[in-house]
Design an enzyme around this catalytic site. Structure first.
Site, short mmCIF file in Angstrom:
data_model
loop_
_atom_site.label_atom_id
_atom_site.label_comp_id
_atom_site.label_asym_id
_atom_site.label_seq_id
_atom_site.Cartn_x
_atom_site.Cartn_y
_atom_site.Cartn_z
N ARG A 195 35.93 62.96 110.73
CA ARG A 195 35.96 64.36 110.29
C ARG A 195 34.88 64.62 109.26
NH1 ARG A 195 39.91 65.98 107.26
NH2 ARG A 195 39.83 68.17 107.80
N LYS A 239 44.16 53.73 104.61
CA LYS A 239 43.93 54.21 105.97
C LYS A 239 43.93 53.10 107.00
CE LYS A 239 40.93 57.48 108.40
NZ LYS A 239 39.92 58.53 108.16
N ARG A 253 44.28 65.00 98.57
CA ARG A 253 44.28 63.85 97.66
C ARG A 253 45.51 63.92 96.77
NH1 ARG A 253 40.84 62.91 100.75
NH2 ARG A 253 38.64 62.39 100.42
#
Length: 336
Positions: free
Chosen positions: A122, A187, A333
């Site tokens: 992205r 992630k 975040r």
């Protein structure tokens, strides 16, 4: 020509045995110096190859490649009929399917690759794609509901990844809006959705999933954010005794399972919308009821994450008022 030579070199080296540079040159009709240059390119792609004088070249470990026929066979056993293509080297699996629009893709068609030299994340980020280490997969989906329903597809796709790793490896992941899958707060996988069509009409959709399996050290140094991989997650999720027995991940089994789960989730979304899936998401939402920051370009907004709504929008509470945030080029975040 170079691509074909490199693909053939990979086939010759895959079993993990020494292969001489002279023999490789004879088989491929090129000089030993050319072989050396191609080997250097393969190393840049993430393959761990070393050479020994008098013996030739060798992979540090044997390489089990993705097998189109095996994946199709496993999909058939799972009751799915997706058309699957496997490429050794490609620019981007998403880009490949997009180039085939509007008439060359079958619904739920899949493109898998061992390596992407122009993999995309992205916000224009490069997706690091070392050869044969992860899953790089894209699926075509004809979105009858039009672009308005596309926001929910990141939710659908993230749940499909969760379904697959839970079923195969008993791993519980966390989901981060709008399109990341976490394990242990970092992630594990990412989703990229590309759309083609008009706003108020049915549209073409390509869903890309990058799932980290076993990250090579050299490639890890190029990643600009905290990450983990499935091999690490498996080791952390099992007991020390079980760790001795669980060492490798069959990427063909994983690919087939992920394709099946994503196909089922897309069909569920088509018939039911996101109502039940929004509830499932809430149970795995990494930031639910936590303070967060939403960053859009140079703008930042703070609030409390209250999950998602039935359209897949983030619910952000600011000063007691809850408002939906509908994706776009936005980053989420923790607000610490």
């Amino acid at each position: 020509m170079a691509k074909a030579i490199r693909e053939q070199l990979i086939q010759y080296l895959a079993d993990g045995q020494f292969v001489s540079g002279q023999w490789l040159g004879e088989q491929l009709g090129v000089s030993r110096a050319a072989i050396s240059n191609h080997i250097a390119s393969l190393i840049e792609m993430g393959l761990d190859i070393y050479s020994v004088t008098g013996k030739g070249y060798k992979l540090s470990e044997p390489l089990t490649l993705l097998d189109e026929k095996e994946i199709q066979y496993k999909l058939s056993a799972l009751g799915q009929k997706n058309k699957v293509e496997v490429h050794n080297i490609i620019d981007s699996t998403n880009s490949y399917l997009l180039r085939r629009l509007p008439n060359q893709n079958h619904n739920l068609q899949v493109c898998l690759a061992e390596y992407q030299d122009a993999g995309r994340g992205r916000r224009g980020r490069k997706w690091i794609s070392p050869f044969g280490s992860h899953i790089y997969m894209s699926m075509y989906w004809y979105l009858e509901q039009g672009m308005a329903a596309a926001m929910g597809l990141s939710v659908v796709s993230a749940l499909a990844v969760s379904d697959a790793v839970k079923e195969l490896y008993q791993i519980d992941v966390q989901l981060k809006w709008p399109n990341d899958i976490y394990f242990g707060g970092v992630k594990l996988a990412g989703i990229l959705i590309d759309l083609d069509g008009q706003a108020l009409e049915p549209c073409h959709c390509v869903i890309g999933i990058g799932l980290n399996i076993n990250m090579p050290q050299k490639s890890a140094e190029q990643v600009d954010q905290p990450w983990t991989d499935l091999q690490t997650a498996m080791m952390q999720s099992t007991t020390e005794h079980e760790n001795n027995a669980v060492n490798t991940i069959d990427r063909n089994v994983l690919a087939a399972t992920l394709i099946s789960k994503l196909s089922l989730r897309l069909q569920q979304h088509q018939h039911e919308g996101l109502l039940s899936m929004a509830n499932e998401w809430a149970k795995q939402d990494y930031y639910i009821n936590k303070p967060i920051r939403l960053i859009t370009g140079t703008r930042e907004k703070k609030g409390i994450c209250r999950g998602i709504n039935n359209q897949g929008a983030l619910l952000l509470e600011v000063d007691g008022q809850i408002s939906p945030i509908y994706g776009g080029e936005v980053s989420l975040r923790a607000d610490t």
